[in-house]
Design a protein around this motif. Structure first.
Motif, PDB file in Angstrom:
ATOM      1  N   GLU A 110      42.438  34.723  46.528  1.00  0.00           N
ATOM      2  CA  GLU A 110      42.860  35.952  47.210  1.00  0.00           C
ATOM      3  C   GLU A 110      41.976  37.150  46.910  1.00  0.00           C
ATOM      4  OE1 GLU A 110      46.900  37.024  46.474  1.00  0.00           O
ATOM      5  OE2 GLU A 110      47.649  34.979  46.725  1.00  0.00           O
ATOM      6  N   LEU A 111      41.329  37.154  45.750  1.00  0.00           N
ATOM      7  CA  LEU A 111      40.633  38.355  45.292  1.00  0.00           C
ATOM      8  C   LEU A 111      39.533  37.957  44.318  1.00  0.00           C
ATOM      9  CD1 LEU A 111      40.935  41.526  45.525  1.00  0.00           C
ATOM     10  CD2 LEU A 111      42.122  41.405  43.315  1.00  0.00           C
ATOM     11  N   ILE A 112      38.389  38.643  44.395  1.00  0.00           N
ATOM     12  CA  ILE A 112      37.282  38.441  43.463  1.00  0.00           C
ATOM     13  C   ILE A 112      37.029  39.753  42.741  1.00  0.00           C
ATOM     14  CG2 ILE A 112      34.843  37.855  43.190  1.00  0.00           C
ATOM     15  CD1 ILE A 112      35.090  36.257  45.843  1.00  0.00           C
ATOM     16  N   GLU A 113      37.257  39.765  41.429  1.00  0.00           N
ATOM     17  CA  GLU A 113      37.003  40.957  40.632  1.00  0.00           C
ATOM     18  C   GLU A 113      35.535  41.033  40.220  1.00  0.00           C
ATOM     19  OE1 GLU A 113      39.555  42.423  37.372  1.00  0.00           O
ATOM     20  OE2 GLU A 113      40.766  40.650  37.839  1.00  0.00           O
ATOM     21  N   GLN A 114      34.986  42.191  40.316  1.00  0.00           N
ATOM     22  CA  GLN A 114      33.689  42.594  39.788  1.00  0.00           C
ATOM     23  C   GLN A 114      32.639  41.484  39.842  1.00  0.00           C
ATOM     24  OE1 GLN A 114      33.567  45.932  38.856  1.00  0.00           O
ATOM     25  NE2 GLN A 114      31.365  45.676  38.947  1.00  0.00           N
ATOM     26  N   PRO A 115      32.208  41.101  41.057  1.00  0.00           N
ATOM     27  CA  PRO A 115      31.198  40.045  41.154  1.00  0.00           C
ATOM     28  C   PRO A 115      29.829  40.452  40.611  1.00  0.00           C
ATOM     29  CG  PRO A 115      31.682  40.976  43.309  1.00  0.00           C
ATOM     30  CD  PRO A 115      32.684  41.555  42.376  1.00  0.00           C
ATOM     31  N   PRO A 173      34.768  36.262  52.947  1.00  0.00           N
ATOM     32  CA  PRO A 173      36.126  35.991  53.429  1.00  0.00           C
ATOM     33  C   PRO A 173      37.202  36.422  52.436  1.00  0.00           C
ATOM     34  CG  PRO A 173      35.147  33.978  52.589  1.00  0.00           C
ATOM     35  CD  PRO A 173      34.071  35.028  52.522  1.00  0.00           C
ATOM     36  N   ILE A 174      36.778  36.833  51.240  1.00  0.00           N
ATOM     37  CA  ILE A 174      37.702  37.228  50.176  1.00  0.00           C
ATOM     38  C   ILE A 174      37.379  38.678  49.789  1.00  0.00           C
ATOM     39  CG2 ILE A 174      38.547  36.717  47.852  1.00  0.00           C
ATOM     40  CD1 ILE A 174      37.389  33.894  48.188  1.00  0.00           C
ATOM     41  N   PRO A 175      38.379  39.530  49.642  1.00  0.00           N
ATOM     42  CA  PRO A 175      38.098  40.915  49.239  1.00  0.00           C
ATOM     43  C   PRO A 175      37.546  41.000  47.822  1.00  0.00           C
ATOM     44  CG  PRO A 175      40.469  40.514  49.321  1.00  0.00           C
ATOM     45  CD  PRO A 175      39.821  39.306  49.910  1.00  0.00           C
ATOM     46  N   PHE A 176      36.706  42.026  47.606  1.00  0.00           N
ATOM     47  CA  PHE A 176      36.147  42.317  46.288  1.00  0.00           C
ATOM     48  C   PHE A 176      36.943  43.456  45.650  1.00  0.00           C
ATOM     49  CE2 PHE A 176      31.956  41.012  48.370  1.00  0.00           C
ATOM     50  CZ  PHE A 176      32.043  39.711  47.896  1.00  0.00           C
ATOM     51  N   CYS A 177      37.101  43.364  44.330  1.00  0.00           N
ATOM     52  CA  CYS A 177      37.840  44.378  43.573  1.00  0.00           C
ATOM     53  C   CYS A 177      36.944  44.940  42.476  1.00  0.00           C
ATOM     54  CB  CYS A 177      39.097  43.757  42.963  1.00  0.00           C
ATOM     55  SG  CYS A 177      40.076  44.883  41.947  1.00  0.00           S
ATOM     56  N   ALA A 178      36.790  46.250  42.428  1.00  0.00           N
ATOM     57  CA  ALA A 178      35.995  46.894  41.382  1.00  0.00           C
ATOM     58  C   ALA A 178      36.808  46.982  40.099  1.00  0.00           C
ATOM     59  CB  ALA A 178      35.568  48.287  41.833  1.00  0.00           C
ATOM     60  N   ASP A 179      36.232  46.517  38.999  1.00  0.00           N
ATOM     61  CA  ASP A 179      36.886  46.612  37.699  1.00  0.00           C
ATOM     62  C   ASP A 179      36.021  47.469  36.782  1.00  0.00           C
ATOM     63  OD1 ASP A 179      38.232  46.357  35.335  1.00  0.00           O
ATOM     64  OD2 ASP A 179      38.083  44.193  35.181  1.00  0.00           O
ATOM     65  N   GLU A 180      34.989  46.884  36.173  1.00  0.00           N
ATOM     66  CA  GLU A 180      34.131  47.653  35.271  1.00  0.00           C
ATOM     67  C   GLU A 180      33.443  48.830  35.976  1.00  0.00           C
ATOM     68  OE1 GLU A 180      34.622  43.681  33.263  1.00  0.00           O
ATOM     69  OE2 GLU A 180      34.298  44.365  35.319  1.00  0.00           O
ATOM     70  N   SER A 181      33.319  48.773  37.291  1.00  0.00           N
ATOM     71  CA  SER A 181      32.684  49.868  38.027  1.00  0.00           C
ATOM     72  C   SER A 181      33.600  51.060  38.235  1.00  0.00           C
ATOM     73  CB  SER A 181      32.213  49.371  39.398  1.00  0.00           C
ATOM     74  OG  SER A 181      31.107  48.509  39.286  1.00  0.00           O
ATOM     75  N   CYS A 182      34.902  50.876  38.076  1.00  0.00           N
ATOM     76  CA  CYS A 182      35.868  51.935  38.390  1.00  0.00           C
ATOM     77  C   CYS A 182      36.582  52.405  37.134  1.00  0.00           C
ATOM     78  CB  CYS A 182      36.880  51.441  39.419  1.00  0.00           C
ATOM     79  SG  CYS A 182      38.023  52.722  39.968  1.00  0.00           S
ATOM     80  N   HIS A 183      36.309  53.644  36.752  1.00  0.00           N
ATOM     81  CA  HIS A 183      36.942  54.220  35.563  1.00  0.00           C
ATOM     82  C   HIS A 183      37.844  55.401  35.888  1.00  0.00           C
ATOM     83  CE1 HIS A 183      33.257  52.210  34.000  1.00  0.00           C
ATOM     84  NE2 HIS A 183      34.098  51.819  33.074  1.00  0.00           N
ATOM     85  N   THR A 184      37.392  56.270  36.803  1.00  0.00           N
ATOM     86  CA  THR A 184      38.129  57.481  37.112  1.00  0.00           C
ATOM     87  C   THR A 184      38.266  57.641  38.620  1.00  0.00           C
ATOM     88  OG1 THR A 184      36.215  58.968  37.271  1.00  0.00           O
ATOM     89  CG2 THR A 184      37.106  58.545  35.061  1.00  0.00           C
ATOM     90  N   ALA A 185      39.072  58.604  39.027  1.00  0.00           N
ATOM     91  CA  ALA A 185      39.258  58.868  40.455  1.00  0.00           C
ATOM     92  C   ALA A 185      37.949  59.265  41.124  1.00  0.00           C
ATOM     93  CB  ALA A 185      40.306  59.961  40.640  1.00  0.00           C
ATOM     94  N   ALA A 186      37.050  59.894  40.378  1.00  0.00           N
ATOM     95  CA  ALA A 186      35.770  60.316  40.942  1.00  0.00           C
ATOM     96  C   ALA A 186      34.904  59.141  41.352  1.00  0.00           C
ATOM     97  CB  ALA A 186      35.022  61.193  39.941  1.00  0.00           C
ATOM     98  N   ASP A 187      35.155  57.948  40.791  1.00  0.00           N
ATOM     99  CA  ASP A 187      34.361  56.761  41.139  1.00  0.00           C
ATOM    100  C   ASP A 187      34.743  56.183  42.501  1.00  0.00           C
ATOM    101  OD1 ASP A 187      32.920  56.661  38.707  1.00  0.00           O
ATOM    102  OD2 ASP A 187      34.604  55.659  37.719  1.00  0.00           O
ATOM    103  N   VAL A 188      35.955  56.434  42.953  1.00  0.00           N
ATOM    104  CA  VAL A 188      36.483  55.714  44.110  1.00  0.00           C
ATOM    105  C   VAL A 188      35.684  55.949  45.388  1.00  0.00           C
ATOM    106  CG1 VAL A 188      38.491  55.436  45.616  1.00  0.00           C
ATOM    107  CG2 VAL A 188      38.795  55.514  43.130  1.00  0.00           C
ATOM    108  N   PRO A 189      35.342  57.181  45.757  1.00  0.00           N
ATOM    109  CA  PRO A 189      34.571  57.355  47.001  1.00  0.00           C
ATOM    110  C   PRO A 189      33.228  56.631  46.984  1.00  0.00           C
ATOM    111  CG  PRO A 189      35.523  59.441  46.296  1.00  0.00           C
ATOM    112  CD  PRO A 189      35.725  58.469  45.173  1.00  0.00           C
ATOM    113  N   ARG A 190      32.580  56.585  45.817  1.00  0.00           N
ATOM    114  CA  ARG A 190      31.298  55.888  45.702  1.00  0.00           C
ATOM    115  C   ARG A 190      31.454  54.381  45.883  1.00  0.00           C
ATOM    116  NH1 ARG A 190      29.506  53.369  41.322  1.00  0.00           N
ATOM    117  NH2 ARG A 190      31.014  54.440  39.966  1.00  0.00           N
ATOM    118  N   LEU A 191      32.579  53.830  45.449  1.00  0.00           N
ATOM    119  CA  LEU A 191      32.785  52.381  45.484  1.00  0.00           C
ATOM    120  C   LEU A 191      33.363  51.895  46.815  1.00  0.00           C
ATOM    121  CD1 LEU A 191      34.324  51.982  41.922  1.00  0.00           C
ATOM    122  CD2 LEU A 191      31.990  51.408  42.622  1.00  0.00           C
ATOM    123  N   ALA A 192      33.971  52.789  47.573  1.00  0.00           N
ATOM    124  CA  ALA A 192      34.674  52.392  48.790  1.00  0.00           C
ATOM    125  C   ALA A 192      33.817  51.617  49.792  1.00  0.00           C
ATOM    126  CB  ALA A 192      35.288  53.620  49.452  1.00  0.00           C
TER     127      ALA A 192
END
Length: 326
Positions: free
Chosen positions: A198-203, A218-237
């Protein structure tokens, strides 16, 4: 407000060994922080982020330094003036707990989070050879309906296939732990899709997120080590479809709520995870996890024992010992 602050370390043995691509852990050192106002006392627990160089000793020193240099502080001052990480998480969660004691409110209401309900939580299958992971999955399959596999970037499809054989009815998510930098990411994801992942974390490695640009998965990617604060979210989207919020990474529940709000605004789904920890650290994460699509709060289950006032884990779900009644 003037507060008394203390911090100490506790060592908790792991059940067997917890193995990921970075190595094995036989125990976890957690930080316990107490904050008092003379009448009420709040407590928080945090786990040092070892892959960022944190140690229990350094976190305790950071807490003591902050307390010594701030006669008066609250959660906003903490957010503004203390670096994110486990030390800030321990202090922030202790402050939330203190506020709850002062106001006579449960955390979910104090933090304006949804009323808690039992949540399905993933159970981690440690990295190993396919036969070992298949056996571990088979042992877990009668208890846990969702499994999270630790991968390494080498023969990952064989490991996932083995886990699927061991637990054919389980929902699967995988954590690549930054190990797919040099692989054909789309091909790897397509291989895993056949087993219903269902999900692939931090490839990919944190900071190399642009490797995911134009990858058709075909599987969504999930940011883990790349995402620390709210300021990171727009860059990762542009590269991810979800973010994994861990209170230790975020530096507390206060920042974690801001990340969840930023993810909602960016159209990203939420996963709420944890480090190895006891139930004391899981309680605030569980409150936030009421907003998540995927929940991975099995830290206490990976320890040899938990605290006496533990969260309740039953039927693959995590819940408070006493759930609120409507």
């Amino acid at each position: 407000m003037t507060l008394s602050v203390s911090a100490s370390m506790e060592r908790w043995p792991v059940k067997g060994a917890f193995i990921i691509s970075r190595g094995a852990k036989m125990h976890v050192d957690v930080i316990i922080c107490h904050v008092g106002d003379g009448t009420h006392s709040g407590t928080g627990e945090a786990t040092p982020i070892y892959y960022e160089g944190e140690t229990a000793e350094s976190c305790i020193a950071d807490i003591e330094t902050f307390a010594r240099t701030h006669d008066h502080f609250d959660r906003q001052i903490l957010l503004d003036e203390m670096q994110r990480g486990a030390a800030r998480n321990a202090l922030d969660c202790a402050l939330w707990d203190l506020e709850c004691q002062q106001q006579g409110q449960p955390l979910w209401r104090q933090a304006a989070l949804p009323e808690p309900r039992p949540l399905t939580s993933a159970f981690t299958i440690s990295l190993g050879d396919p036969a070992k992971m298949e056996a571990d999955a088979r042992a877990a399959s009668g208890i846990h309906s969702m499994l999270k596999l630790k991968l390494s970037g080498s023969n990952d499809h064989e490991r996932v296939a083995a886990v699927h054989r061991g637990a054919p009815d389980a929902r699967l998510i995988v954590d690549a732990n930054e190990s797919w930098n040099d692989l054909d990411i789309a091909e790897e994801a397509t291989l895993l899709a056949q087993w219903g992942v269902e999900l692939i974390e931090q490839p990919v490695s944190a900071g190399r997120d642009d490797l995911l640009a134009h990858v058709r998965s075909p599987i969504p990617f999930c940011a883990d080590e790349s995402c620390h604060t709210a300021a990171d979210v727009p860059r990762l989207a542009p590269y991810y479809q979800a973010v994994n919020i861990k209170l230790d990474k975020a530096g507390g529940l206060t920042e974690a709520i801001l990340i969840a709000d930023a993810a909602d605004k960016a159209g990203l789904k939420l996963m709420v995870g944890c480090m190895l920890s006891t139930s004391l650290a899981i309680r605030p994460a569980f409150a936030l996890a009421q907003r998540a699509t995927w929940v991975d709060l099995d830290g206490p289950l990976l320890l040899a024992k938990d605290r006496p006032d533990a969260m309740r884990f039953a039927g693959g779900q995590v819940m408070l010992d006493h759930m609120p009644k409507n």
